[in-house]
Design an enzyme around this catalytic site. Structure first.
Site, PDB file in Angstrom:
ATOM      1  N   LEU B  33      10.123  -4.990 -15.732  1.00  0.00           N
ATOM      2  CA  LEU B  33       8.809  -5.590 -15.978  1.00  0.00           C
ATOM      3  C   LEU B  33       7.749  -4.547 -16.332  1.00  0.00           C
ATOM      4  O   LEU B  33       7.737  -3.447 -15.789  1.00  0.00           O
ATOM      5  CB  LEU B  33       8.387  -6.384 -14.742  1.00  0.00           C
ATOM      6  CG  LEU B  33       9.406  -7.439 -14.289  1.00  0.00           C
ATOM      7  CD1 LEU B  33       8.934  -8.120 -13.004  1.00  0.00           C
ATOM      8  CD2 LEU B  33       9.662  -8.475 -15.378  1.00  0.00           C
ATOM      9  N   GLY B  36       2.889  -6.436 -19.729  1.00  0.00           N
ATOM     10  CA  GLY B  36       2.977  -7.714 -20.460  1.00  0.00           C
ATOM     11  C   GLY B  36       3.403  -8.824 -19.507  1.00  0.00           C
ATOM     12  O   GLY B  36       2.736  -9.855 -19.381  1.00  0.00           O
ATOM     13  N   HIS B  37       4.520  -8.587 -18.814  1.00  0.00           N
ATOM     14  CA  HIS B  37       4.959  -9.547 -17.791  1.00  0.00           C
ATOM     15  C   HIS B  37       3.883  -9.710 -16.717  1.00  0.00           C
ATOM     16  O   HIS B  37       3.648 -10.823 -16.224  1.00  0.00           O
ATOM     17  CB  HIS B  37       6.248  -9.060 -17.121  1.00  0.00           C
ATOM     18  CG  HIS B  37       7.387  -8.817 -18.049  1.00  0.00           C
ATOM     19  ND1 HIS B  37       7.793  -7.541 -18.402  1.00  0.00           N
ATOM     20  CD2 HIS B  37       8.224  -9.667 -18.699  1.00  0.00           C
ATOM     21  CE1 HIS B  37       8.829  -7.622 -19.227  1.00  0.00           C
ATOM     22  NE2 HIS B  37       9.113  -8.909 -19.431  1.00  0.00           N
ATOM     23  N   GLY B 147       5.071 -14.901 -23.279  1.00  0.00           N
ATOM     24  CA  GLY B 147       4.208 -14.020 -24.042  1.00  0.00           C
ATOM     25  C   GLY B 147       4.207 -14.350 -25.523  1.00  0.00           C
ATOM     26  O   GLY B 147       5.233 -14.751 -26.086  1.00  0.00           O
ATOM     27  N   GLN B 148       3.061 -14.165 -26.160  1.00  0.00           N
ATOM     28  CA  GLN B 148       2.959 -14.400 -27.599  1.00  0.00           C
ATOM     29  C   GLN B 148       3.629 -13.282 -28.396  1.00  0.00           C
ATOM     30  O   GLN B 148       3.780 -13.393 -29.603  1.00  0.00           O
ATOM     31  CB  GLN B 148       1.489 -14.544 -28.012  1.00  0.00           C
ATOM     32  CG  GLN B 148       1.015 -15.986 -27.902  1.00  0.00           C
ATOM     33  CD  GLN B 148      -0.487 -16.142 -27.919  1.00  0.00           C
ATOM     34  OE1 GLN B 148      -1.216 -15.170 -28.074  1.00  0.00           O
ATOM     35  NE2 GLN B 148      -0.945 -17.372 -27.730  1.00  0.00           N
ATOM     36  N   ARG B 187      12.128  -2.765 -24.274  1.00  0.00           N
ATOM     37  CA  ARG B 187      12.952  -1.991 -25.211  1.00  0.00           C
ATOM     38  C   ARG B 187      12.260  -0.704 -25.673  1.00  0.00           C
ATOM     39  O   ARG B 187      12.903   0.148 -26.293  1.00  0.00           O
ATOM     40  CB  ARG B 187      13.357  -2.840 -26.419  1.00  0.00           C
ATOM     41  CG  ARG B 187      14.390  -3.915 -26.074  1.00  0.00           C
ATOM     42  CD  ARG B 187      14.981  -4.573 -27.317  1.00  0.00           C
ATOM     43  NE  ARG B 187      16.120  -5.430 -26.984  1.00  0.00           N
ATOM     44  CZ  ARG B 187      16.059  -6.747 -26.808  1.00  0.00           C
ATOM     45  NH1 ARG B 187      14.899  -7.367 -26.930  1.00  0.00           N
ATOM     46  NH2 ARG B 187      17.140  -7.445 -26.512  1.00  0.00           N
TER      47      ARG B 187
END
Lengths: 281, 281
Positions: B33, B36-37, B147-148, B187
């Site tokens: 995580l 963003g998460h 998430g977008q 990633r």
């Protein structure tokens, strides 16, 4: 008993029942109800506080050239039938309510769908899995009731619920037959008087198969050959398939064991009928 | 905060919360995580009484030759991260718990899955649709947060919930970026120092595209050409796709309107990164 056409109305009603702590059953049908459906509704009513019967001739489970248009419909008669048996709600949506503009999702399965009816009706079980998933989401039943006449469908829905971790119980109910043995089906109305007589080969083949397996026959081929011979002796009958499969995986089997399913689809004239029995040992 | 591995434990916990009248959110993740998460968890906590974070590197959404094995994992760090943000439960199942013996069902979609990442990752969205459907069945959340950054995934999940009549709300949350603009992604850890610098072409292309569309450009091709030129100027970058699509249907568009999505996937060395922006007018 209410008859509603929208998903919103079903949800509202079910939420009220849930608030009151009541259990809810779903009996998914395509309507034109007969005593087979009746047995599902009665059992559902015995085992739950509330029973929702969905009546929806699901376009997605009919292939091209199948009987979507001619499938018999009679909502008025169905409503009286359901009310008599103590159902609490009929959900009778339009195709547009179930498949809104731009609909492009589907639920499907490999393995179990590839045998039996899956071979002659390639899109059928995708339609069944999709519409049942939707109905489960809409009604959120504790239990849903399906007839063993559609044995492959029942096995598929059980597998689907397990695979997809849906929190409901699938209850299979015995085949209901006419006095002379013909399995009850809405499609029986398609049969002419002569075809109606010829259609008895299905239940006769089932009886023969049951006798042989009860007498201890262990070789599926022996039983199938005799069943096929019986059906082929009827000039109006044309076999789609007669097969023995594992009752859980629907994969063909040579050896008869507990749970082996003998299933058949046979055309009587233009009408495709199905019947089956399961071996219990 | 509890960490559980079985579906049964999640159901039990959620049922207790429901009894107490509490609302429940789900944040589905593959773990490792980052902020963003974190933004999803924080928003979920603000809008719901309880937050479940699922951490599951879903084998079904990885194709052959993709990074299933090497995908980074760190449950201990993730647990501390979630606890810090006020999450109530981590669901961390094994693949066997999610895909039991004989598993053969799937959920999929046409149209929206056929463009963008669907072209380079043909089985990806089937895996995503299947695992998300399962998670929704297991957790039965009021709201689920995505998430977008994975814009196509977000559009697909929204369509899936609509199509399948699932009773939950899908909440899309803005992309969270590093200080220099790179979109946060698990990633990113694959990148060497040099690649990390080169990876900035993605967010630079996004900024350029946003500038041009905000300045009133209506021709998608004009914007795409400039974005592509910018990316191609980076020797370590290899474009998978850079496209403009309708934000709901994911179908390619020439004309820029409200909701048009500009999306890209770019290889930096062996690492495939994605980024995007939506036009609002």
């Amino acid at each position: 008993m209410k008859v509603v056409g929208t998903i919103k109305e079903v949800r509202q009603q079910v939420k009220e029942w849930r608030k009151a702590g009541e259990s809810v059953a779903l009996v998914p049908t395509m309507g034109y109800l007969h005593e087979g459906h009746g047995s599902l509704i009665t059992r559902a009513k015995n085992e739950n506080d509330r029973v929702v019967v969905s009546i929806f001739v699901n376009p997605m489970q009919f292939g091209p050239g199948e009987d979507l248009e001619s499938y018999p419909r009679d909502l008025e008669k169905d409503s009286a039938f359901c009310e008599n048996l103590g159902a609490d709600l009929i959900f009778h949506p339009t195709p547009e309510e179930m498949y809104p503009e731009g609909f492009c999702s589907y639920v499907d399965m490999s393995v179990l769908t590839e045998e039996l009816c899956g071979q002659s009706r390639p899109v059928h079980f995708r339609g069944v899995c999709t519409v049942c998933s939707k109905l489960f989401h809409i009604v959120t039943p504790d239990r849903a009731y399906f007839g063993q006449k559609d044995a492959q469908q029942l096995a598929i829905i059980k597998r689907l619920v397990l695979d997809m971790s849906m929190d409901l119980q699938i209850v299979g109910c015995p085949i209901i037959r006419e006095k002379d043995g013909l399995a009850k089906s809405s499609r029986n109305t398609y049969l002419s008087e002569e075809e109606r007589k010829a259609a008895l080969v299905l239940s006769k083949a089932v009886s023969l198969g049951e006798q042989l397996t009860k007498a201890g026959e262990n070789d599926a081929k022996v039983v199938l050959d005799k069943m096929i011979k019986l059906i082929e002796a009827e000039p109006m009958a044309k076999i789609d398939y007669v097969k023995a499969v594992d009752g859980l995986t629907m994969q063909q089997t040579d050896k008869i064991t507990d749970g082996t399913l003998f299933a058949m689809a046979v055309y009587i004239g233009k009408t495709r009928l199905i019947d089956n029995f399961s071996v219990s040992r």
